[in-house]
Write an enzyme that holds these catalytic residues in place. Structure first.
Site, mmCIF file in Angstrom:
data_model
loop_
_atom_site.group_PDB
_atom_site.id
_atom_site.type_symbol
_atom_site.label_atom_id
_atom_site.label_comp_id
_atom_site.label_asym_id
_atom_site.label_seq_id
_atom_site.Cartn_x
_atom_site.Cartn_y
_atom_site.Cartn_z
ATOM 1 N N GLY A 102 -15.744 -16.190 4.333
ATOM 2 C CA GLY A 102 -15.428 -14.919 4.972
ATOM 3 C C GLY A 102 -16.412 -14.556 6.067
ATOM 4 N NE ARG A 103 -22.021 -13.425 3.942
ATOM 5 C CZ ARG A 103 -23.168 -12.901 3.632
ATOM 6 N NH1 ARG A 103 -23.797 -12.157 4.515
ATOM 7 N NH2 ARG A 103 -23.714 -13.103 2.448
ATOM 8 C CG ASP A 135 -19.460 -6.996 8.544
ATOM 9 O OD1 ASP A 135 -19.619 -8.008 7.811
ATOM 10 O OD2 ASP A 135 -20.372 -6.190 8.798
ATOM 11 N N GLY A 136 -17.653 -10.120 8.331
ATOM 12 C CA GLY A 136 -18.017 -11.472 8.747
ATOM 13 C C GLY A 136 -19.469 -11.621 9.181
ATOM 14 N NE ARG A 193 -18.458 -22.934 -0.931
ATOM 15 C CZ ARG A 193 -19.425 -22.081 -0.650
ATOM 16 N NH1 ARG A 193 -19.874 -21.285 -1.579
ATOM 17 N NH2 ARG A 193 -19.926 -22.014 0.558
ATOM 18 C CG ASP A 262 -17.646 -17.999 -5.418
ATOM 19 O OD1 ASP A 262 -17.641 -17.653 -6.609
ATOM 20 O OD2 ASP A 262 -18.087 -17.280 -4.509
ATOM 21 C CG ASN A 263 -21.991 -18.206 -5.070
ATOM 22 O OD1 ASN A 263 -21.419 -18.441 -4.002
ATOM 23 N ND2 ASN A 263 -22.250 -16.990 -5.484
ATOM 24 C CG ASP A 272 -23.494 -19.141 -1.383
ATOM 25 O OD1 ASP A 272 -23.834 -19.566 -0.260
ATOM 26 O OD2 ASP A 272 -22.335 -18.772 -1.627
HETATM 27 P P1 AMP Z 1 -21.199 -14.490 -1.734
HETATM 28 O O1 AMP Z 1 -21.425 -13.374 -2.684
HETATM 29 O O2 AMP Z 1 -22.108 -14.441 -0.525
HETATM 30 O O3 AMP Z 1 -21.199 -15.818 -2.377
HETATM 31 O O4 AMP Z 1 -19.764 -14.250 -1.111
HETATM 32 C C1 AMP Z 1 -18.594 -14.165 -1.880
HETATM 33 C C2 AMP Z 1 -17.384 -14.132 -0.971
HETATM 34 O O5 AMP Z 1 -17.402 -12.970 -0.147
HETATM 35 C C3 AMP Z 1 -17.279 -15.309 -0.027
HETATM 36 O O6 AMP Z 1 -15.931 -15.628 0.122
HETATM 37 C C4 AMP Z 1 -17.850 -14.762 1.245
HETATM 38 O O7 AMP Z 1 -17.401 -15.453 2.364
HETATM 39 C C5 AMP Z 1 -17.345 -13.334 1.224
HETATM 40 N N1 AMP Z 1 -18.199 -12.445 2.010
HETATM 41 C C6 AMP Z 1 -19.449 -12.050 1.734
HETATM 42 N N2 AMP Z 1 -19.929 -11.217 2.681
HETATM 43 C C7 AMP Z 1 -18.944 -11.075 3.598
HETATM 44 C C8 AMP Z 1 -18.812 -10.356 4.827
HETATM 45 N N3 AMP Z 1 -19.799 -9.592 5.293
HETATM 46 N N4 AMP Z 1 -17.663 -10.472 5.489
HETATM 47 C C9 AMP Z 1 -16.649 -11.226 5.036
HETATM 48 N N5 AMP Z 1 -16.703 -11.913 3.889
HETATM 49 C C10 AMP Z 1 -17.833 -11.856 3.179
HETATM 50 MG MG MG Z 2 -20.948 -17.629 -2.067
#
Ligand code: AMP
Ligand code: MG
Length: 494
Positions: A102-103, A135-136, A193, A262-263, A272
């Site tokens: 997502g980002r 917001d990516g 993953r 996913d991590n 992650d």
């Molecule tokens: P994470 O907790 O960083 O492992 O992220 C979990 C999921 O949320 C993943 O699919 C990320 O790509 C998505 N994600 C985290 N932060 C953002 C963000 N700011 N914008 C879009 N997607 C996000």
């Molecule tokens: Mg992650």
């Protein structure tokens, strides 16, 4: 658009040493979406990993001086890269969700001079089809945090993704507060993953699942392609690597903080770095993450959680393990049941080294567990207690249980044929003198983000590059945190 961008053609990116070969993009199209990075207003290099760049065969000097900030912000794509967002799913705190980058964007796979293949990924590079409501973007603090901890883990000898650069974007990101935006460049042996397999299983496309499994075996476990049952061999190999990885975390006091499926990387690298942190006083119930209310990912829960995650991987492989589903289930069950033994083996091997035990005795498990019980009871610092054991002069304790333990340990040491010097040497290379202490990490990130002062960060990074050495420079970095009124808390920062 930034005027600096116009200079890029004359600089010429190909001479900086990139050598991309994008095999992930050959997978069935469900596994990714092509996506370019969002342009950022004013890219500036905050941190750059010269040593890593050089080991990748990149022109570190050029990247550091002018070219890098465009590449590592996503404003310019290196020649040969094919940026894409990867699809994946995952159990987040136990709940299944379809996710995806997502980002983040995979720029592609860079081939190092020795032929090794590395994913080059931008994190914080803008929205993708998988952004959902996000917001990516990424904020500077969390990206510096991932850089610091991942590089510290690498120096500690723990398999991990690496960090090549952090570039600030010159743009704000909106979180609880307005924060400076940044992009992290992550280097990984891959970003496949457990959740990637869950995605393949969830879309109910047998050909896609098989393609992913074959691809992953070829990329990470090529010797298994000729096994009698390659998919079973693959499952067992992933189980083995995760058991080894989590044992290392436990030996070093590392708490990942968000062990969602996913991590968890199929490669066996730590991936992650969000709300992760190192434990100070030993306590298996330690949780730092503000979002982990139930303590699902507490320090002591990490070994069984890894097994739970591996069971989720095994489920996705059922269609491949055997033509008969009952046989598949039996094979998967057996494989998952082998995890505790594998984990115990890696854990005990590492703990023996931490205690300077160079041979094996039946009493060793009890010896380790008794020490841990003393440490828990007396709130002893996990890192420093082990390091103190590795001194020439036996340490003293006022506590009777600790005195009894020290005597028992001494007689165990005397019972082995290895010399005391050999035992101490083993202990000094297994027990770090310095870890990324939470209060030091916070101070370094605060200076960087609030005062635009990267000096404390650079100093901490340098100290953490040699964690097994005691030097006059790292004295202050070895002390436990001063007493605090509030328990330490980490935040996801997303
Ligand atoms: P994470 O907790 O960083 O492992 O992220 C979990 C999921 O949320 C993943 O699919 C990320 O790509 C998505 N994600 C985290 N932060 C953002 C963000 N700011 N914008 C879009 N997607 C996000
Ligand atoms: Mg992650």
């Amino acid at each position: 658009m930034n005027s600096d961008l116009k200079d890029m053609d004359s600089i010429g990116v190909s001479t900086t040493g990139w050598h991309f070969d994008n095999t992930y993009a050959q997978l069935p199209s469900a596994f990714y979406r092509s996506q370019n990075a969002a342009l950022v207003r004013e890219p500036r290099m905050a941190v750059f990993n010269h040593a890593l760049a050089e080991s990748l065969g990149l022109d570190a000097k050029r990247l550091a001086e002018d070219n890098g900030k465009f590449i590592f912000s996503g404003n310019d794509a290196p020649i040969g890269s094919e940026p894409l967002a990867q699809a994946y799913a995952g159990h987040q705190f136990g709940n299944f969700t379809m996710l995806g980058d997502g980002r983040a964007l995979l720029l592609g796979e860079h081939i190092a001079p020795d032929g090794a293949r590395f994913d080059i990924q931008l994190k914080g590079s803008g929205q993708t089809p998988y952004s959902r409501r996000g917001d990516g973007r990424a904020a500077l603090g969390p990206m510096l945090r991932e850089y610091l901890i991942s590089e510290a883990m690498h120096a500690l000898g723990i398999p991990t993704t690496r960090s090549l650069a952090v570039v600030t974007t010159g743009e704000p990101v909106m979180r609880d507060a307005v924060l400076p935006g940044a992009v992290l460049t992550r280097v990984a042996s891959s970003h496949i993953r457990v959740g990637t397999f869950q995605f393949a299983y969830a879309i109910d496309d047998a050909a896609a699942l098989k393609a992913l499994a074959d691809y992953t075996i070829h990329r990470h476990y090529p010797a298994l392609a000729v096994a009698e049952n390659p998919y079973l061999a693959f499952l067992n190999a992933v189980i083995d690597r995760q058991a080894a990885l989590v044992a290392k975390w436990m030996q070093i006091g590392f708490i990942h903080g968000v062990m969602n499926t996913d991590n968890m990387a199929i490669s066996g690298e730590t991936i992650d770095y969000g709300p992760c942190a190192f434990m100070d006083a030993y306590d298996p119930a330690t949780v730092f993450s503000s979002i982990d209310q139930q303590g699902r990912y507490a320090f002591g829960n990490q070994p069984p959680i890894a097994q739970w995650n591996l069971a989720r991987l095994a489920e996705t492989l059922l269609p491949l393990l055997h033509a008969d589903i009952d046989q598949s289930l039996a094979l998967a069950e057996d494989a998952i049941q082998s995890y505790p033994q594998k984990y115990e083996h890696y854990w005990l091997t590492g703990m023996r080294a931490k205690l300077g035990l160079l041979d094996e005795a039946a009493e060793d498990v009890g010896l380790v567990n008794e020490l841990l019980a003393c440490m828990l009871k007396h709130g002893m610092d996990y890192t420093n207690t082990f390091r103190e054991l590795a001194t020439e002069h036996p340490i003293h304790s006022d506590e009777s249980d600790m005195q009894a333990w020290l005597a028992r340990w001494q007689s165990r040491l005397n019972s082995q044929s290895a010399s005391r010097e050999a035992a101490i040497a083993a202990m000094r290379s297994a027990n770090p003198a310095v870890i990324p202490r939470n209060h030091l990490v916070e101070a370094a990130l605060t200076a960087a983000v609030e005062d635009n002062d990267l000096a404390p960060f650079e100093k901490l990074l340098a100290v953490l590059a040699s964690p097994f050495e005691e030097t006059p420079e790292n004295v202050d970095y070895r002390a436990p945190a001063p007493p605090s009124r509030w328990p330490y808390q980490t935040f996801c920062g997303t």
